[in-house]
Design an enzyme around this catalytic site. Structure first.
Site, short mmCIF file in Angstrom:
data_model
loop_
_atom_site.label_atom_id
_atom_site.label_comp_id
_atom_site.label_asym_id
_atom_site.label_seq_id
_atom_site.Cartn_x
_atom_site.Cartn_y
_atom_site.Cartn_z
N LYS A 34 31.55 -43.76 -20.28
CA LYS A 34 30.74 -44.12 -19.42
C LYS A 34 29.56 -42.58 -19.30
O LYS A 34 30.18 -41.89 -18.93
CB LYS A 34 31.68 -44.47 -17.68
CG LYS A 34 30.81 -45.16 -16.80
CD LYS A 34 29.45 -44.93 -16.65
CE LYS A 34 29.49 -43.70 -15.30
NZ LYS A 34 27.88 -43.66 -15.04
N GLU A 56 36.45 -30.98 -16.86
CA GLU A 56 35.48 -30.07 -17.15
C GLU A 56 34.28 -29.60 -16.32
O GLU A 56 33.43 -30.34 -15.89
CB GLU A 56 34.57 -30.04 -18.64
CG GLU A 56 35.57 -30.34 -20.40
CD GLU A 56 35.62 -29.16 -20.36
OE1 GLU A 56 35.91 -28.01 -19.96
OE2 GLU A 56 37.10 -28.61 -20.94
N CYS A 98 26.63 -25.71 -17.75
CA CYS A 98 28.15 -25.44 -16.73
C CYS A 98 28.28 -23.90 -16.69
O CYS A 98 28.68 -23.64 -16.36
CB CYS A 98 28.72 -26.20 -17.39
SG CYS A 98 28.88 -25.79 -19.25
N GLU A 139 27.54 -23.59 -7.43
CA GLU A 139 26.74 -23.77 -8.38
C GLU A 139 24.99 -24.30 -7.77
O GLU A 139 25.28 -25.67 -7.28
CB GLU A 139 27.97 -24.23 -9.29
CG GLU A 139 26.78 -24.51 -10.62
CD GLU A 139 27.54 -25.88 -11.49
OE1 GLU A 139 27.69 -26.75 -11.19
OE2 GLU A 139 27.92 -25.81 -12.31
P1 NAD Z 1 28.37 -35.84 -11.64
O1 NAD Z 1 29.78 -35.20 -11.22
O2 NAD Z 1 27.22 -36.45 -10.95
O3 NAD Z 1 28.87 -36.98 -12.59
C1 NAD Z 1 29.30 -36.73 -13.99
C2 NAD Z 1 29.64 -38.15 -14.59
O4 NAD Z 1 31.16 -38.47 -13.28
C3 NAD Z 1 28.81 -39.27 -14.62
O5 NAD Z 1 28.85 -39.76 -15.79
C4 NAD Z 1 28.93 -39.81 -13.72
O6 NAD Z 1 29.15 -40.81 -13.53
C5 NAD Z 1 30.24 -40.54 -13.28
N1 NAD Z 1 30.72 -40.04 -11.98
C6 NAD Z 1 29.31 -40.16 -10.95
N2 NAD Z 1 31.08 -40.57 -9.11
C7 NAD Z 1 31.63 -40.82 -9.75
C8 NAD Z 1 33.17 -41.30 -9.61
N3 NAD Z 1 33.46 -41.63 -7.90
N4 NAD Z 1 34.20 -41.58 -10.41
C9 NAD Z 1 33.80 -41.86 -11.70
N5 NAD Z 1 32.79 -41.29 -12.00
C10 NAD Z 1 32.09 -40.82 -11.54
O7 NAD Z 1 27.50 -34.69 -12.31
P2 NAD Z 1 26.22 -34.74 -13.46
O8 NAD Z 1 25.14 -34.18 -11.95
O9 NAD Z 1 26.21 -35.62 -14.17
O10 NAD Z 1 26.27 -32.77 -14.08
C11 NAD Z 1 26.07 -31.81 -13.74
C12 NAD Z 1 27.55 -31.15 -13.51
O11 NAD Z 1 28.29 -30.85 -14.60
C13 NAD Z 1 27.33 -30.29 -13.00
O12 NAD Z 1 28.47 -29.09 -11.90
C14 NAD Z 1 27.84 -29.21 -13.91
O13 NAD Z 1 28.44 -27.79 -14.22
C15 NAD Z 1 28.91 -30.30 -14.94
N6 NAD Z 1 29.57 -29.50 -16.40
C16 NAD Z 1 30.42 -28.50 -17.19
C17 NAD Z 1 30.41 -28.81 -17.81
C18 NAD Z 1 31.42 -28.36 -19.01
O14 NAD Z 1 31.30 -28.43 -19.80
N7 NAD Z 1 32.32 -27.09 -17.86
C19 NAD Z 1 29.29 -29.11 -18.97
C20 NAD Z 1 28.38 -30.04 -18.36
C21 NAD Z 1 27.77 -30.18 -17.03
#
Ligand code: NAD
Length: 491
Positions: free
Chosen positions: A175, A250, A284, A383
């Site tokens: 997803k 992650e 991230c 962050e």
């Molecule tokens: P997000 O948490 O909003 O979304 C990530 C994914 O989860 C998306 O596919 C989203 O649709 C899904 N999602 C959202 N709410 C959900 C729920 N309640 N249940 C299940 N799935 C759900 O994150 P984002 O805004 O897409 O990405 C940015 C964040 O990702 C930043 O905080 C960044 O630090 C982190 N990030 C971490 C890494 C790593 O490897 N550690 C890498 C890149 C980004």
């Protein structure tokens, strides 16, 4: 405008709810495609297909060697399509073409690495202490894997999660983020071309709270692997507990880039810039806290400000551009809010600190640097996920370690020093999943990546990460002859 479909059971299919979401090019501000707004029924369909693939389909009967060969074929197809896929990612998330093409060129290595590993997942024959028993362990696929990915590097995350999962014998349902789903849907066609049996790789798009949550809730999903924000990660961790799913998370970071006065200052300045302004800070691993030794603080700050000021904003497709747009409207507002908060808390802005004027799409932020930052300020603790750097001074190693570790996060850290003893001491003392010394943002398919503390659970990449997609089974076979053993005591 292009219309995409889910990819379920080897076929592109319309969403059962008949709804779509516009996907917007952050550079132009215009919708360029629409992707299915998936619902729980779409997710169920994909999970059932994955479950069939793992239990009764041809994939279930394949040897690990055969699985590995499919993965090698997929790697070659991704390499041949890297440019096209990178262009789709740029259109969807606005990151630089040079960055996304670099990621796509590197992406096949994960399929090659884990494709080669697929038939090396050996169990052990145990020198069992029980007479007349033969005992061994085997590693079996954990079950259907649900992979939730973020918008900043969609296909890199697909490789990090799905290559070890499929090598382990799992089928997956991905997803992707609702802000950048198109590249994952395009990629799905390559799995079919490579000969992946139906149901091994599925993609359902849609909103996190609907399609994402349905995947986390589904009783036939055994494991969730998630890349995203820490707030969503916490929610998923709690939700997954209800069905006792295994999880890899992650999450975010507030990574320190620590500059000592004995380092190569030119390389350190470039490393600091790469840590915070590459990908418009939307990584991230952003090195969002610059900890600099007080003896060089003013001169080094000046150097970093000059370098930051020279970064060119513009069209992410242009090779001359260094800074592209912010990917999503909520993220854009969040970055500007943090800039306001930093000012209100008393930090002093020495570069940027405002939206960039005159850019198309309206989602550009000037590269921003704050000094006079104290470790208690929100800008030093939370962050931002944008091009905003906080500079804090320190006197000696001990203080640098204390400041660096004074965070709930522990994803990465950078250390700049020519003193190798200091490099080793710092690497040992820093509570971070990755420590870079005299480099930054270097990732590899063979190096475990992930966070300590609230930056996540588990690791991706490297040999050990495949264990997250396996269950260990112990088998004990008795070949004892004669009378049965006493049934009322432990054997
Ligand atoms: P997000 O948490 O909003 O979304 C990530 C994914 O989860 C998306 O596919 C989203 O649709 C899904 N999602 C959202 N709410 C959900 C729920 N309640 N249940 C299940 N799935 C759900 O994150 P984002 O805004 O897409 O990405 C940015 C964040 O990702 C930043 O905080 C960044 O630090 C982190 N990030 C971490 C890494 C790593 O490897 N550690 C890498 C890149 C980004």
């Amino acid at each position: 405008m292009k219309t995409y479909q889910h990819f379920i059971d080897g076929q592109y299919v319309d969403p059962l709810g008949g709804e779509w979401i516009d996907t917007v090019n952050p550079y132009t501000g215009q919708a360029w495609a629409r992707v299915p707004k998936g619902c729980a029924r779409d997710v169920d369909r994909a999970v059932q297909a994955a479950h069939r693939a793992m239990t009764t389909g041809p994939f279930a009967r394949m040897t690990p060697t055969q699985r590995g060969k499919l993965m090698l074929r997929l790697a070659d197809l991704v390499a041949a399509n890297a440019q096209r896929l990178a262009e789709v990612e740029v259109r969807d998330n606005g990151k630089l073409y040079s960055e996304m093409k670099g990621q796509l060129d590197y992406h096949p290595e994960w399929w090659r690495y884990y494709g080669g590993l697929a038939d090396k997942l050996e169990g052990s024959v145990m020198p069992i202490d029980k007479p007349d028993h033969f005992a061994f362990t085997t590693h079996e696929p954990v079950g259907v894997v649900g992979a939730l990915t973020a918008w900043n590097s969609p296909l890199l995350f697909v490789a990090w999660k799905c290559a070890p999962a499929i090598a382990a014998g799992c089928a997956v349902v991905v997803k992707p983020s609702e802000f950048a789903s198109a590249s994952t849907l395009e990629f799905a066609a390559l799995t079919r071309e490579a000969g992946f049996p139906d149901g091994v790789f599925n993609v359902v798009t849609g909103l996190g709270a609907a399609a994402g949550a349905a995947l986390v809730d589904h009783p036939d999903v055994a494991k969730i692997t998630f890349t995203g924000s820490d707030s969503t990660g916490r929610q998923i961790y709690a939700q997954a507990a209800r069905t006792m799913k295994r999880v890899t998370l992650e999450l975010g970071g507030k990574s320190p880039n620590i500059v000592f006065d004995d380092c190569d200052l030119g390389k350190a300045a470039a490393g600091v810039i790469s840590g915070i302004f590459a990908a418009t800070g939307q990584t991230c691993i952003a090195g969002s806290r610059l900890l600099v030794q007080n003896s060089i603080r003013e001169a080094f700050t000046q150097r970093v400000v000059e370098l930051g000021a020279s970064a060119r904003k513009g069209d992410p497709m242009s090779p001359d551009t260094n800074i592209g747009p912010v990917t999503t409207p909520p993220q854009y507002r969040k970055i500007l809010d943090y800039i306001d908060v930093a000012r209100r808390e008393g930090a002093r802005c020495v570069l940027g600190g405002a939206p960039a004027a005159g850019m198309p799409g309206g989602q550009f932020v000037e590269p921003t640097i704050f000094v006079d930052v104290t470790p208690q300020m929100r800008i030093a603790r939370e962050e931002v996920f944008g091009p905003v750097l906080s500079i804090i001074g320190f006197d000696d190693e001990e203080e640098a370690i204390r400041l660096a570790n004074d965070t709930i996060y522990g994803l990465a850290a950078g250390v700049w020093t020519e003193n190798m003893g200091r490099a080793v001491r710092m690497s040992r003392a820093l509570r971070a999943g990755t420590v870079w010394v005299n480099t930054y943002r270097a990732v590899s398919f063979m190096m475990p990546f992930g966070g300590m503390k609230q930056s996540g659970i588990g690791r991706e990449s490297g040999v050990e990460s495949i264990r997250a997609y396996l269950e260990t089974k112990s088998t004990l076979i008795s070949f004892a002859e004669g009378a049965p053993a006493n049934p009322f005591v432990l054997r």
